[in-house]
Design a protein around this motif. Sequence first.
Motif, mmCIF file in Angstrom:
data_model
loop_
_atom_site.group_PDB
_atom_site.id
_atom_site.type_symbol
_atom_site.label_atom_id
_atom_site.label_comp_id
_atom_site.label_asym_id
_atom_site.label_seq_id
_atom_site.Cartn_x
_atom_site.Cartn_y
_atom_site.Cartn_z
ATOM 1 N N ARG A 191 0.840 -1.214 0.000
ATOM 2 C CA ARG A 191 0.000 0.000 0.000
ATOM 3 C C ARG A 191 0.871 1.258 0.000
ATOM 4 N NH1 ARG A 191 -3.651 0.400 4.580
ATOM 5 N NH2 ARG A 191 -2.447 -1.139 5.731
ATOM 6 N N ALA A 192 1.975 1.200 0.772
ATOM 7 C CA ALA A 192 2.876 2.363 0.817
ATOM 8 C C ALA A 192 3.437 2.648 -0.576
ATOM 9 C CB ALA A 192 4.006 2.113 1.798
ATOM 10 N N LEU A 193 3.813 1.583 -1.267
ATOM 11 C CA LEU A 193 4.385 1.744 -2.618
ATOM 12 C C LEU A 193 3.394 2.468 -3.531
ATOM 13 C CD1 LEU A 193 6.563 0.979 -4.771
ATOM 14 C CD2 LEU A 193 5.260 -1.110 -5.158
ATOM 15 N N TRP A 194 2.159 1.982 -3.543
ATOM 16 C CA TRP A 194 1.157 2.587 -4.419
ATOM 17 C C TRP A 194 0.871 4.030 -4.012
ATOM 18 C CZ3 TRP A 194 -0.973 3.846 -8.533
ATOM 19 C CH2 TRP A 194 -2.236 4.426 -8.600
ATOM 20 N N LEU A 195 0.707 4.252 -2.700
ATOM 21 C CA LEU A 195 0.369 5.611 -2.248
ATOM 22 C C LEU A 195 1.502 6.595 -2.559
ATOM 23 C CD1 LEU A 195 -1.344 4.807 1.173
ATOM 24 C CD2 LEU A 195 -2.444 5.637 -0.900
ATOM 25 N N LEU A 196 2.738 6.127 -2.422
ATOM 26 C CA LEU A 196 3.866 7.026 -2.713
ATOM 27 C C LEU A 196 3.939 7.342 -4.203
ATOM 28 C CD1 LEU A 196 6.606 5.578 -0.320
ATOM 29 C CD2 LEU A 196 5.393 7.737 -0.108
ATOM 30 N N ILE A 197 3.762 6.320 -5.025
ATOM 31 C CA ILE A 197 3.811 6.552 -6.481
ATOM 32 C C ILE A 197 2.664 7.476 -6.902
ATOM 33 C CG2 ILE A 197 3.499 5.449 -8.735
ATOM 34 C CD1 ILE A 197 5.012 3.019 -7.592
ATOM 35 N N PHE A 243 -2.582 19.052 -2.710
ATOM 36 C CA PHE A 243 -2.926 18.713 -1.338
ATOM 37 C C PHE A 243 -3.228 17.225 -1.190
ATOM 38 C CE2 PHE A 243 -5.702 20.161 2.479
ATOM 39 C CZ PHE A 243 -4.712 19.720 3.346
ATOM 40 N N ASN A 244 -3.958 16.676 -2.157
ATOM 41 C CA ASN A 244 -4.222 15.245 -2.083
ATOM 42 C C ASN A 244 -2.923 14.468 -2.275
ATOM 43 O OD1 ASN A 244 -5.689 12.880 -1.804
ATOM 44 N ND2 ASN A 244 -6.163 12.762 -3.990
ATOM 45 N N GLY A 245 -2.071 14.961 -3.176
ATOM 46 C CA GLY A 245 -0.767 14.332 -3.368
ATOM 47 C C GLY A 245 0.006 14.279 -2.060
ATOM 48 N N TYR A 246 0.022 15.407 -1.373
ATOM 49 C CA TYR A 246 0.704 15.473 -0.075
ATOM 50 C C TYR A 246 0.095 14.454 0.892
ATOM 51 C CZ TYR A 246 2.019 16.971 4.557
ATOM 52 O OH TYR A 246 2.480 16.963 5.837
ATOM 53 N N SER A 247 -1.249 14.425 0.958
ATOM 54 C CA SER A 247 -1.934 13.537 1.915
ATOM 55 C C SER A 247 -1.650 12.069 1.603
ATOM 56 C CB SER A 247 -3.441 13.791 1.890
ATOM 57 O OG SER A 247 -3.695 15.139 2.202
ATOM 58 N N LEU A 248 -1.588 11.738 0.314
ATOM 59 C CA LEU A 248 -1.293 10.349 -0.067
ATOM 60 C C LEU A 248 0.140 9.982 0.296
ATOM 61 C CD1 LEU A 248 -3.025 10.352 -3.578
ATOM 62 C CD2 LEU A 248 -3.826 9.140 -1.552
ATOM 63 N N ILE A 249 1.063 10.922 0.060
ATOM 64 C CA ILE A 249 2.467 10.657 0.419
ATOM 65 C C ILE A 249 2.550 10.469 1.935
ATOM 66 C CG2 ILE A 249 4.819 11.580 0.430
ATOM 67 C CD1 ILE A 249 3.982 13.246 -2.087
ATOM 68 N N ALA A 250 1.875 11.357 2.679
ATOM 69 C CA ALA A 250 1.902 11.266 4.147
ATOM 70 C C ALA A 250 1.399 9.899 4.597
ATOM 71 C CB ALA A 250 1.034 12.372 4.746
ATOM 72 N N LYS A 251 0.309 9.451 3.993
ATOM 73 C CA LYS A 251 -0.274 8.150 4.357
ATOM 74 C C LYS A 251 0.693 7.012 4.011
ATOM 75 C CE LYS A 251 -4.770 5.879 3.793
ATOM 76 N NZ LYS A 251 -5.043 5.601 5.195
ATOM 77 N N GLY A 252 1.328 7.146 2.855
ATOM 78 C CA GLY A 252 2.280 6.121 2.425
ATOM 79 C C GLY A 252 3.505 6.060 3.326
ATOM 80 N N ILE A 253 4.042 7.215 3.681
ATOM 81 C CA ILE A 253 5.222 7.258 4.555
ATOM 82 C C ILE A 253 4.861 6.676 5.927
ATOM 83 C CG2 ILE A 253 6.845 8.797 5.777
ATOM 84 C CD1 ILE A 253 7.484 8.842 2.856
ATOM 85 N N ALA A 254 3.688 7.051 6.432
ATOM 86 C CA ALA A 254 3.256 6.544 7.745
ATOM 87 C C ALA A 254 3.171 5.017 7.726
ATOM 88 C CB ALA A 254 1.914 7.159 8.122
#
Lengths: 463, 356
Positions: A191-197, A243-254
């Motif tokens: 999930r992190a991989l997809w969210l980061l990409i 903003f959504n990009g940021y939120s997805l990256i944040a979720k992926g990093i977490a």
Amino acid sequence: MSFVSVAFLCLVPASFLLYHATSRLAVQNLIILAASYVFYGWWDWRFLPLLVGISIVNYVAAILIATARQPVRKLLVFVAVAAAMVVLAIFKYFNFFVDSFGAIVHRAGLNPNLPTLRIVLPLGISFITFQGIAYVVDVYRGKHAAEKSLVKFLAFKAFFPQLVAGPIERASNLLDQFSAPRRFTSDHADRALWLLIYGYAMKVVVADNLAPIVDTLFIPEQPFGWSVVLATLAFGIQIYADFNGYSLIAKGIALLFGFELIWNFRYPYWSVSISEFWRRWHISLSTWLRDYLYIPLGGNRGGELITNRNLLLTMALGGLWHGASWTFVLWGLLHGAALAIRRKFSGGDEPGSKADRAAGWALTMLVVFVGWFLFRAADWNLLIGMLSALKRWEWAPVHGAVVLAILSLTCPLMLLEWQLQSRGDYFLLRWPAWMKYPLFAVLVAVTAAASGHVNATFIYFQF
Amino acid sequence: MPLKRTIQAIASWPLIDAIRIVARKFVPVAALAALVLGVAHYIYQQGKHQWSRGVETYIVLEQIRRAERLPAADLAFLGDSSCLMGIHIPTLLQAFPGSDVESFCTIGFVGPDGYGAMLDKMIARGHQPRKLVLVFNPIQYERDPRWNEWANFIRTDHFEAPSSLSFPAGGLEYIRLLMERAVYNPLPGGYAVYYGGKDQFISTIWREHGSAIDPNRMLDIPSLQAYKATLPGHVFFKPDPKIKPYVMNAEFEMALLALSKSLSKFDRSKVYLVITPVNSLYAQGGPQSFHTEAGERIAALLGIDRSQFLDTPDMMLDIMYAHYPAHLHRWSRIIYTEELAKALADRGVLGSATDD
């Protein structure tokens, strides 16, 4: 430190390695705390004491509230909320209020020499203070226990993926995760991989490519009405992707650290009503405004007039939260008015038939994008200049270019969102490796190519 | 046994497990992304891409391309940016129905030597126009020898060395250029406001038969009529005493001699000369010096008869200029071109000009 900086791309692997080198929760929390302070201090270390100070005030206030009795509890929560508001007022709104007061007295014929402060706005101050307010109020309401462990609490407040632009995580979700053992599994990595990409592609390919286009079109001397319309459309897509990009990256990093952050966006541009839009856009802010402002003001319990007042007040303050400018207040009032009108005419029901949904979508987007125009035109000079361009409807070569850019960036995004909604947030992960990995690789290559081209910061960092 | 235990201990270390999980998911994507960039890099290298950054380079490259592709015109213009931005070919086409008129005007940096190089290319391909108008603005008279690189660029087709980006920069650049076809990278200043990006600027040059608009002024005026209504009351400003008079330097004269060589392959009786007007604010020394006398001197250096120097306005109002002192804006260029059309008709360069 920005998510799109080399420093961040070094910080994440370094903290990942340190974090997973131990399975002791206390040490992991300390590593998260240290990484978070490095992340925040990298931007300007002088603001670290402010972050620590706000966190400690929230920590102490919550413990005192939990142990005190009424009416001291009430007094304590008032003091804690007031302290947060004072910080926000000084750093974010002091000059705004002084300037606004000065403008009023100037109109009255006076010319006072009012003091203004040269204040640097600390990164993410609005998110930090709102999270703190939510925490002490939740403790006061008995919805969450006061956290005893200072390290856990500081790590919760400073958790770097969500520190500067949210989501405004509640203690009930994020703080509790600092107490339970966290696992890092293959599912987390997937999930992190997809969210980061996905998140980086949204930010770098969509938002950062639109940013220079929007910047060149939002100018006070804008000669063309079509440019105003198209620049507003482009900005609406830019701010969402940013903003959504940021939120997805944040979720992926977490996820790389075993944490689950909430979804902050749920396909807002598919909303068929303005109330649905606010259930899908910046969810952590809209729920915050609902729980800590709208409901305490009386919510919808006092009849139509009071409800409408509450909606307007909540959204106007929500607008002001974004920035110290009257155009943000106007933006908030527009949304408040739209919510009130919708409430009156639909009774809260969502449109049912296809035609109603189509009309609802068109109306919603009209309000949302007019709102984005006010949001982006952050001073009167720009606002008036852009509005006066609406008298001139000439189609210039730039307009075809903007249309092509918008279509090229939004069509793939719309297709993806349509699939994500119907098949699930992680449907691509269920694809066979020979299909998903090449797709991911192309997205990574395109994102890398776009990243050297433009260098825009995250829009919401300024809030 | 201790070794086995050590290996087991290391394997059960949470860090190893975390790294293994991440590697299993992230490494295939990274490897495939590297492959994609490798392919893009290969294509990029095969394309022998030349750097073309900036409005000036786009103009010159595109006019070279037009000169190569378009068939021989009845009348062609070669000159600087005062011609590119100030002579509106669609107005001439309207004035001379049935005539084929094209502009290959570029920028002042290219200079007379560079115009000669363009002409040489046309002649070499058998695309030379039947008649030719050479256009100069007095601001060109003081030429800098460093600008000669531009003329060399036209002669060699290589303005800058072909890009030699290494992996993965070449691949990234190739993908970026592909993306730019759909999502434009804004041009500087007013060019972004009117054109947007490079492709739109270039397609405007093609659409307008080699003319372009300097977008730095009067974009908010929607029509020629509306612009003409703003003109009454405007007067010529006196020249600014801080502005230097326009005097031809040796470098410019040498460039004219180079152009003259190219003209020797052309019928000089079919070559005409235009000196474009200057903003009255910049008209230090008076029009006699920078327009009439200078025009005659240029004609002499090019070996063309002084009667082939076309009589067009020497100065224009400040309100007729865009940002740059030699560029007319989009409406005044039409007014000027109408004057030019009259001069072309008077001399019989092209037939059937309307009087209005």
